[in-house]
Design a protein around this motif. Sequence first.
Motif, PDB file in Angstrom:
ATOM      1  N   ASP A 274      41.494  51.688  26.772  1.00 43.87           N
ATOM      2  CA  ASP A 274      42.355  52.858  26.923  1.00 43.87           C
ATOM      3  C   ASP A 274      43.644  52.507  27.669  1.00 43.87           C
ATOM      4  O   ASP A 274      44.685  53.086  27.406  1.00 43.87           O
ATOM      5  CB  ASP A 274      41.608  53.962  27.685  1.00 43.87           C
ATOM      6  N   ILE A 275      43.532  51.550  28.607  1.00 42.90           N
ATOM      7  CA  ILE A 275      44.689  51.150  29.423  1.00 42.90           C
ATOM      8  C   ILE A 275      44.703  49.632  29.553  1.00 42.90           C
ATOM      9  O   ILE A 275      43.655  49.013  29.747  1.00 42.90           O
ATOM     10  CB  ILE A 275      44.613  51.765  30.840  1.00 42.90           C
ATOM     11  N   VAL A 276      45.890  49.043  29.457  1.00 42.11           N
ATOM     12  CA  VAL A 276      46.082  47.625  29.769  1.00 42.11           C
ATOM     13  C   VAL A 276      47.007  47.587  30.977  1.00 42.11           C
ATOM     14  O   VAL A 276      48.133  48.070  30.931  1.00 42.11           O
ATOM     15  CB  VAL A 276      46.708  46.835  28.592  1.00 42.11           C
ATOM     16  N   TYR A 277      46.508  47.012  32.068  1.00 43.92           N
ATOM     17  CA  TYR A 277      47.229  46.944  33.335  1.00 43.92           C
ATOM     18  C   TYR A 277      47.574  45.474  33.549  1.00 43.92           C
ATOM     19  O   TYR A 277      46.694  44.655  33.744  1.00 43.92           O
ATOM     20  CB  TYR A 277      46.333  47.496  34.431  1.00 43.92           C
ATOM     21  N   ALA A 278      48.865  45.122  33.477  1.00 45.12           N
ATOM     22  CA  ALA A 278      49.253  43.718  33.518  1.00 45.12           C
ATOM     23  C   ALA A 278      50.389  43.490  34.506  1.00 45.12           C
ATOM     24  O   ALA A 278      51.222  44.355  34.730  1.00 45.12           O
ATOM     25  CB  ALA A 278      49.694  43.262  32.138  1.00 45.12           C
ATOM     26  N   ASP A 279      50.424  42.269  35.058  1.00 44.35           N
ATOM     27  CA  ASP A 279      51.465  41.876  35.984  1.00 44.35           C
ATOM     28  C   ASP A 279      51.645  40.366  35.899  1.00 44.35           C
ATOM     29  O   ASP A 279      50.692  39.639  36.094  1.00 44.35           O
ATOM     30  CB  ASP A 279      51.090  42.271  37.403  1.00 44.35           C
ATOM     31  N   TYR A 280      52.832  39.901  35.625  1.00 45.54           N
ATOM     32  CA  TYR A 280      53.130  38.471  35.570  1.00 45.54           C
ATOM     33  C   TYR A 280      52.119  37.713  34.707  1.00 45.54           C
ATOM     34  O   TYR A 280      51.619  36.689  35.086  1.00 45.54           O
ATOM     35  CB  TYR A 280      53.132  37.862  36.971  1.00 45.54           C
TER      36      TYR A 280
END
Length: 123
Positions: A113-119
């Motif tokens: 439902d959600i993709v939470y990404a950083d660097y």
Amino acid sequence: MRILIVWRDIPSPSHPSLARPFYFAKYNKIHKITLVSFAEKPLHGDYLCGKYSKIELLRIRKPQKTIVKGMYSLKNKFSYQNIFFSRDLNIFRIYFPAMREKVTSLLSSDKFDIVYADYMMYP
């Protein structure tokens, strides 16, 4: 809700940019969270145990010298897959095809439902 967290390093409370996903997973009680991250060394103990429904760690050695980093980045940025399938124009960050393949396979095999990404393109 199913959440995919793609982070550049193992979430930890000891570093400000790693604390966000650490506390997000720590205080989560109802959502299923999958973590995809780079890991330079194998993990010991139950550091992440119980916080995630699935953990995928990519063991990739980072280049140490600046010139080697630059050459590695250019080689991967101008690869066939990246030139024809990427919209990212920032060529000075290190790109890891293994991370792209892992995230692509997870997104095709599971429904998030959600993709939470950083660097996510460099550790």
